[in-house]
Scaffold this motif. Structure first.
Motif, PDB file in Angstrom:
ATOM      1  N   PRO A 245      40.769  43.163  11.797  1.00 23.31           N
ATOM      2  CA  PRO A 245      39.876  41.718  11.233  1.00 23.31           C
ATOM      3  C   PRO A 245      39.887  40.515  12.773  1.00 23.31           C
ATOM      4  O   PRO A 245      41.373  39.980  12.256  1.00 23.31           O
ATOM      5  CB  PRO A 245      39.768  41.608  10.323  1.00 23.31           C
ATOM      6  N   LYS A 246      38.882  39.902  12.375  1.00 20.73           N
ATOM      7  CA  LYS A 246      39.622  38.496  13.446  1.00 20.73           C
ATOM      8  C   LYS A 246      40.450  38.609  14.983  1.00 20.73           C
ATOM      9  O   LYS A 246      40.910  37.577  15.503  1.00 20.73           O
ATOM     10  CB  LYS A 246      40.894  37.684  12.592  1.00 20.73           C
ATOM     11  N   GLN A 247      40.503  40.091  14.691  1.00 22.70           N
ATOM     12  CA  GLN A 247      41.511  40.119  16.389  1.00 22.70           C
ATOM     13  C   GLN A 247      40.829  39.885  16.983  1.00 22.70           C
ATOM     14  O   GLN A 247      40.000  40.114  17.975  1.00 22.70           O
ATOM     15  CB  GLN A 247      41.828  41.640  16.602  1.00 22.70           C
ATOM     16  N   ARG A 248      41.587  38.298  18.375  1.00 24.08           N
ATOM     17  CA  ARG A 248      40.652  38.554  19.650  1.00 24.08           C
ATOM     18  C   ARG A 248      41.621  38.811  20.931  1.00 24.08           C
ATOM     19  O   ARG A 248      42.827  39.023  20.998  1.00 24.08           O
ATOM     20  CB  ARG A 248      40.832  36.533  19.516  1.00 24.08           C
ATOM     21  N   LEU A 249      40.952  39.037  22.145  1.00 23.29           N
ATOM     22  CA  LEU A 249      41.776  39.559  22.964  1.00 23.29           C
ATOM     23  C   LEU A 249      42.820  38.618  23.639  1.00 23.29           C
ATOM     24  O   LEU A 249      42.123  37.468  24.591  1.00 23.29           O
ATOM     25  CB  LEU A 249      40.762  40.371  24.117  1.00 23.29           C
ATOM     26  N   HIS A 250      44.105  38.486  24.219  1.00 22.82           N
ATOM     27  CA  HIS A 250      45.295  37.940  24.690  1.00 22.82           C
ATOM     28  C   HIS A 250      45.766  38.376  25.560  1.00 22.82           C
ATOM     29  O   HIS A 250      46.117  39.490  25.747  1.00 22.82           O
ATOM     30  CB  HIS A 250      46.078  36.915  23.903  1.00 22.82           C
ATOM     31  N   VAL A 251      45.415  37.614  26.797  1.00 21.88           N
ATOM     32  CA  VAL A 251      45.884  38.474  28.602  1.00 21.88           C
ATOM     33  C   VAL A 251      47.204  37.583  28.990  1.00 21.88           C
ATOM     34  O   VAL A 251      46.591  36.852  29.354  1.00 21.88           O
ATOM     35  CB  VAL A 251      44.722  39.115  29.008  1.00 21.88           C
ATOM     36  N   TYR A 252      48.101  38.576  29.508  1.00 21.67           N
ATOM     37  CA  TYR A 252      49.337  36.980  29.812  1.00 21.67           C
ATOM     38  C   TYR A 252      49.581  38.301  31.033  1.00 21.67           C
ATOM     39  O   TYR A 252      49.743  39.446  30.939  1.00 21.67           O
ATOM     40  CB  TYR A 252      50.385  37.618  29.048  1.00 21.67           C
ATOM     41  N   ALA A 253      49.074  37.458  32.256  1.00 24.64           N
ATOM     42  CA  ALA A 253      50.069  38.388  33.390  1.00 24.64           C
ATOM     43  C   ALA A 253      51.919  37.771  33.124  1.00 24.64           C
ATOM     44  O   ALA A 253      52.186  37.286  32.996  1.00 24.64           O
ATOM     45  CB  ALA A 253      49.488  36.587  34.772  1.00 24.64           C
ATOM     46  N   ALA A 254      51.979  38.453  34.414  1.00 24.07           N
ATOM     47  CA  ALA A 254      53.282  38.769  34.698  1.00 24.07           C
ATOM     48  C   ALA A 254      53.888  37.453  34.525  1.00 24.07           C
ATOM     49  O   ALA A 254      53.649  36.665  35.640  1.00 24.07           O
ATOM     50  CB  ALA A 254      53.845  39.888  35.310  1.00 24.07           C
ATOM     51  N   ALA A 255      55.049  37.167  33.815  1.00 28.41           N
ATOM     52  CA  ALA A 255      55.738  35.497  33.778  1.00 28.41           C
ATOM     53  C   ALA A 255      56.025  35.475  35.524  1.00 28.41           C
ATOM     54  O   ALA A 255      56.393  36.991  36.392  1.00 28.41           O
ATOM     55  CB  ALA A 255      57.005  35.998  33.004  1.00 28.41           C
ATOM     56  N   PRO A 256      56.305  34.039  36.160  1.00 25.94           N
ATOM     57  CA  PRO A 256      56.611  34.243  37.891  1.00 25.94           C
ATOM     58  C   PRO A 256      58.176  34.933  37.870  1.00 25.94           C
ATOM     59  O   PRO A 256      58.759  34.627  39.162  1.00 25.94           O
ATOM     60  CB  PRO A 256      56.263  33.119  38.161  1.00 25.94           C
ATOM     61  N   GLY A 257      59.376  35.440  36.576  1.00 21.58           N
ATOM     62  CA  GLY A 257      60.709  35.997  37.068  1.00 21.58           C
ATOM     63  C   GLY A 257      60.006  36.746  37.898  1.00 21.58           C
ATOM     64  O   GLY A 257      61.285  36.441  39.316  1.00 21.58           O
ATOM     65  N   THR A 258      59.562  37.853  38.792  1.00 21.46           N
ATOM     66  CA  THR A 258      59.343  38.442  39.838  1.00 21.46           C
ATOM     67  C   THR A 258      58.421  38.532  40.111  1.00 21.46           C
ATOM     68  O   THR A 258      57.480  39.022  39.294  1.00 21.46           O
ATOM     69  CB  THR A 258      59.846  40.349  39.143  1.00 21.46           C
ATOM     70  N   PRO A 259      57.933  38.316  41.568  1.00 18.28           N
ATOM     71  CA  PRO A 259      56.586  38.094  42.045  1.00 18.28           C
ATOM     72  C   PRO A 259      55.831  39.642  41.736  1.00 18.28           C
ATOM     73  O   PRO A 259      56.771  40.912  42.239  1.00 18.28           O
ATOM     74  CB  PRO A 259      56.633  37.652  43.215  1.00 18.28           C
ATOM     75  N   PHE A 260      54.733  39.323  41.478  1.00 10.86           N
ATOM     76  CA  PHE A 260      53.293  40.669  41.203  1.00 10.86           C
ATOM     77  C   PHE A 260      51.866  40.272  41.830  1.00 10.86           C
ATOM     78  O   PHE A 260      51.507  39.807  41.129  1.00 10.86           O
ATOM     79  CB  PHE A 260      53.489  40.779  39.918  1.00 10.86           C
ATOM     80  N   PHE A 261      52.136  41.320  42.758  1.00 13.26           N
ATOM     81  CA  PHE A 261      50.741  41.049  44.050  1.00 13.26           C
ATOM     82  C   PHE A 261      49.343  41.710  42.624  1.00 13.26           C
ATOM     83  O   PHE A 261      48.341  41.620  43.032  1.00 13.26           O
ATOM     84  CB  PHE A 261      50.556  41.710  44.514  1.00 13.26           C
ATOM     85  N   GLY A 262      49.888  41.815  41.880  1.00 10.45           N
ATOM     86  CA  GLY A 262      48.917  42.252  40.825  1.00 10.45           C
ATOM     87  C   GLY A 262      48.732  41.160  39.750  1.00 10.45           C
ATOM     88  O   GLY A 262      47.344  41.246  39.371  1.00 10.45           O
ATOM     89  N   ASN A 263      49.057  40.582  39.380  1.00 10.50           N
ATOM     90  CA  ASN A 263      48.495  39.543  38.868  1.00 10.50           C
ATOM     91  C   ASN A 263      47.644  38.547  39.576  1.00 10.50           C
ATOM     92  O   ASN A 263      47.163  37.854  39.406  1.00 10.50           O
ATOM     93  CB  ASN A 263      49.783  38.001  39.173  1.00 10.50           C
ATOM     94  N   ALA A 264      47.304  38.706  40.806  1.00  7.63           N
ATOM     95  CA  ALA A 264      46.343  38.265  41.733  1.00  7.63           C
ATOM     96  C   ALA A 264      44.636  39.174  41.080  1.00  7.63           C
ATOM     97  O   ALA A 264      43.653  38.650  40.963  1.00  7.63           O
ATOM     98  CB  ALA A 264      45.960  38.030  43.198  1.00  7.63           C
ATOM     99  N   LEU A 265      45.472  40.600  41.579  1.00  3.66           N
ATOM    100  CA  LEU A 265      43.902  41.497  40.815  1.00  3.66           C
ATOM    101  C   LEU A 265      43.917  41.280  39.990  1.00  3.66           C
ATOM    102  O   LEU A 265      42.319  41.086  39.274  1.00  3.66           O
ATOM    103  CB  LEU A 265      44.448  42.517  41.904  1.00  3.66           C
ATOM    104  N   LEU A 266      44.308  40.568  38.865  1.00  2.00           N
ATOM    105  CA  LEU A 266      44.660  40.382  37.549  1.00  2.00           C
ATOM    106  C   LEU A 266      43.637  38.953  37.213  1.00  2.00           C
ATOM    107  O   LEU A 266      42.549  39.253  36.279  1.00  2.00           O
ATOM    108  CB  LEU A 266      45.731  40.177  36.851  1.00  2.00           C
ATOM    109  N   GLU A 267      43.563  38.539  37.763  1.00  2.00           N
ATOM    110  CA  GLU A 267      42.518  37.166  37.533  1.00  2.00           C
ATOM    111  C   GLU A 267      41.371  37.031  38.365  1.00  2.00           C
ATOM    112  O   GLU A 267      40.490  36.768  37.402  1.00  2.00           O
ATOM    113  CB  GLU A 267      42.823  35.983  38.752  1.00  2.00           C
ATOM    114  N   MET A 268      40.885  37.867  39.241  1.00  2.00           N
ATOM    115  CA  MET A 268      40.217  38.516  40.139  1.00  2.00           C
ATOM    116  C   MET A 268      39.226  39.346  38.776  1.00  2.00           C
ATOM    117  O   MET A 268      38.035  39.257  38.658  1.00  2.00           O
ATOM    118  CB  MET A 268      40.129  39.011  41.224  1.00  2.00           C
ATOM    119  N   PHE A 269      39.840  40.484  38.347  1.00  5.38           N
ATOM    120  CA  PHE A 269      39.360  41.222  37.177  1.00  5.38           C
ATOM    121  C   PHE A 269      38.747  40.342  35.734  1.00  5.38           C
ATOM    122  O   PHE A 269      37.997  40.534  35.843  1.00  5.38           O
ATOM    123  CB  PHE A 269      40.262  41.795  36.587  1.00  5.38           C
TER     124      PHE A 269
END
Length: 525
Positions: free
Chosen positions: A342-366
């Motif tokens: 109950p009352k739950q809401r979805l929070h999405v965390y991209a991978a932090a910038p410590g290690t670069p990740f092209f998947g973050n770009a796909l995540l923003e697009m998605f």
């Protein structure tokens, strides 16, 4: 290849909500006793589910649970088992409707993991309040009932043991839902003398109990009014054993892997039995899409990793070499998914910038494609990511950038109200399909459509620079601070574009890096 909305719809059509519900329940019931014996049963069930999903190379790897082996900077716990943990009021100035105020056999959460046996089997103990303890009340051999807002962790446990107490009684994790679920019992994790989550070698013995908020309040009132005693029974034992981990690999065209991580051994339905079941379902359905011709072949390999939260993942990281940068492109941690709490809401965390990740770009697009849509509503997106126990492998010393989708702001957390009644089949099915859509796009990205994706990623980079420039103006930073902040933002987005080279050596990558550098230079003039 299907468009994003078509891919989501197809994945959703594959999900059998009733089957997933049953699998979550079966795993949760195995984990509920919170003992090392239960952990092995849960791991073996997860292994069985992987084999049923066609992942024949799935294997169980045993890591030491000896309280002294260290992976990264994390000391593995001691193994622990118990069948008895009981507290029965013997004398009290106030009556108790049920004199047995805690009983492991009634609910396993009543006994805190790590509690040890009473040598004589049964002992009459005095119960005092935390306030009385700090006021100088005799504590030798007593149980200390904590204040309602005292977290049952190192500060209070160490103090109580130093003063001669044998353990604690806590209702802390029952407080958050005492109105909605007055009979809830908190699941206490991390009741140790230091920062470690689990008991390790050298920790002193204790016996600790978790009770409902109502019982906790009654105990505090009774102890302040007069003598309060109870019969204590416990057969808990700490020993050197093992902590099972499960892994399976689906090979792609490239050896580099994307990890789906979900922790075992937390005995709560949506934290995290749902995560393990969801990971298997996502992989099962991605394989089906490929077999049906709706997705290209895997470009990257997929690895599933199930283990103890944080500690087991540290063990797996070292098992596979320590620094995973050359072995893996990234990961997702499937911890505490949206599933109906109950009352739950979805929070999405991209991978932090410590290690670069092209998947973050796909995540923003998605996520932008699903913005303001009811099918997959996202309440908050943290583009900067987060460094914590769920995303710790992002650190450059390990090199596994980790994204995280979590159901936040939920009503029930770390208490016995988290049963199968909070699991909503439709919500859980949608989260499996939604996250599966992003993973499917990520692990099948290939040279054929890379140039277009890189241009889109660079467009997001330009928006990041513009946002950073606005922030700099609002903060009224000095010239040196402004330059440093803008160049750091540029570095992050250029590194993200560079990471697309994991897919292919596409000339568009260098061109778009130049576009970002030119844009940043205009801000710096």
């Amino acid at each position: 290849m299907l468009k994003t909305n078509e891919l989501f719809a197809k994945l959703l059509s594959y999900v059998d909500g009733n089957r997933l519900y049953n699998e979550v329940e079966n795993l949760w019931r195995r984990e509920l006793p919170q003992t090392s014996t239960a952990h092995l049963e849960a791991a073996e069930y997860a292994l069985e589910l992987l084999h049923e999903a066609g992942l024949e190379n799935a294997e169980l790897i045993s890591f030491p649970a000896d309280g002294k082996t260290v992976y990264q900077d994390k000391c593995m716990p001691l193994a622990w088992d118990a069948t008895i943990g009981k507290l029965t009021i013997q004398k009290s100035p106030l009556s108790f409707a049920e004199p047995v105020i805690a009983d492991y056999q009634r609910h396993p959460f009543h006994l805190v993991k790590g509690s040890v046996a009473i040598p004589e089997g049964k002992r009459l103990v005095k119960i005092i309040t935390e306030t009385q303890m700090f006021a100088g009340e005799e504590t030798d051999g007593a149980l200390v009932v904590c204040a309602a807002n005292t977290v049952p962790r190192a500060a209070i446990l160490k103090t109580a043991l130093d003063l001669g107490a044998i353990g604690l009684i806590s209702d802390y994790y029952a407080q958050s839902c005492r109105v909605q679920a007055p009979e809830a019992i908190g699941w206490i994790n991390g009741c140790t003398e230091a920062m470690n989550w689990h008991v390790i070698e050298g920790d002193r013995p204790f016996v600790c109990f978790s009770v409902t908020a109502g019982v906790g309040e009654r105990l505090r009132q009774a102890a302040e009014l007069g003598e309060l005693t109870a019969w204590l029974e416990c057969d808990g034992r700490r020993y050197r054993g093992s902590s099972p981990g499960i892994t399976a690999l689906i090979p792609g065209r490239k050896k580099k892997e994307f990890w789906l991580m979900a922790h075992l051994y937390e005995p709560l339905s949506d934290d995290n039995s749902t995560g393990v079941v969801a990971a298997i379902e996502m992989v099962r359905n991605i394989k089906k899409l490929i077999a049906d011709g709706d997705l290209p072949e895997l470009e990257f390999s997929l690895r599933l990793v199930f283990a103890a939260e944080m500690y087991g993942f540290a063990a797996f990281a070292e098992h596979f070499g320590g620094n995973l940068r050359e072995q893996a492109i990234g990961a997702i941690n499937l911890d505490s998914l949206m599933a109906g709490n109950p009352k739950q809401r979805l929070h999405v965390y991209a991978a932090a910038p410590g290690t670069p990740f092209f998947g973050n770009a796909l995540l923003e697009m998605f996520l932008d494609q699903w913005k303001d849509k009811d099918a997959f509503p996202v309440a908050k997106f943290m583009e900067n990511g987060w460094y914590g126990d769920d995303t710790m492998l992002t650190d450059r010393t390990v090199g596994l950038p980790t994204a995280w989708f979590i159901g936040h702001e939920k009503m029930y957390w770390h208490n016995s109200a988290l049963t199968m009644q909070v699991i909503d089949r439709e919500i859980f099915a949608r989260i499996c399909a939604g996250i599966g859509t992003w993973i499917a796009a990520l692990v099948t990205l290939n040279k054929a459509n890379l140039a277009q994706i890189v241009r889109q990623a660079a467009a997001y980079g330009l928006s990041h620079l513009a946002r950073e420039y606005r922030n700099i103006l609002q903060k009224k930073l000095s010239a040196d601070e402004a330059v440093e902040q803008l160049l750091y933002r540029l570095q992050r987005d250029c590194e993200r574009l560079e990471d697309f080279r994991n897919v292919a050596a596409e000339p568009e990558i260098e061109r778009q890096i130049g576009v970002l550098q030119a844009a940043a230079q205009k801000y710096l003039v």
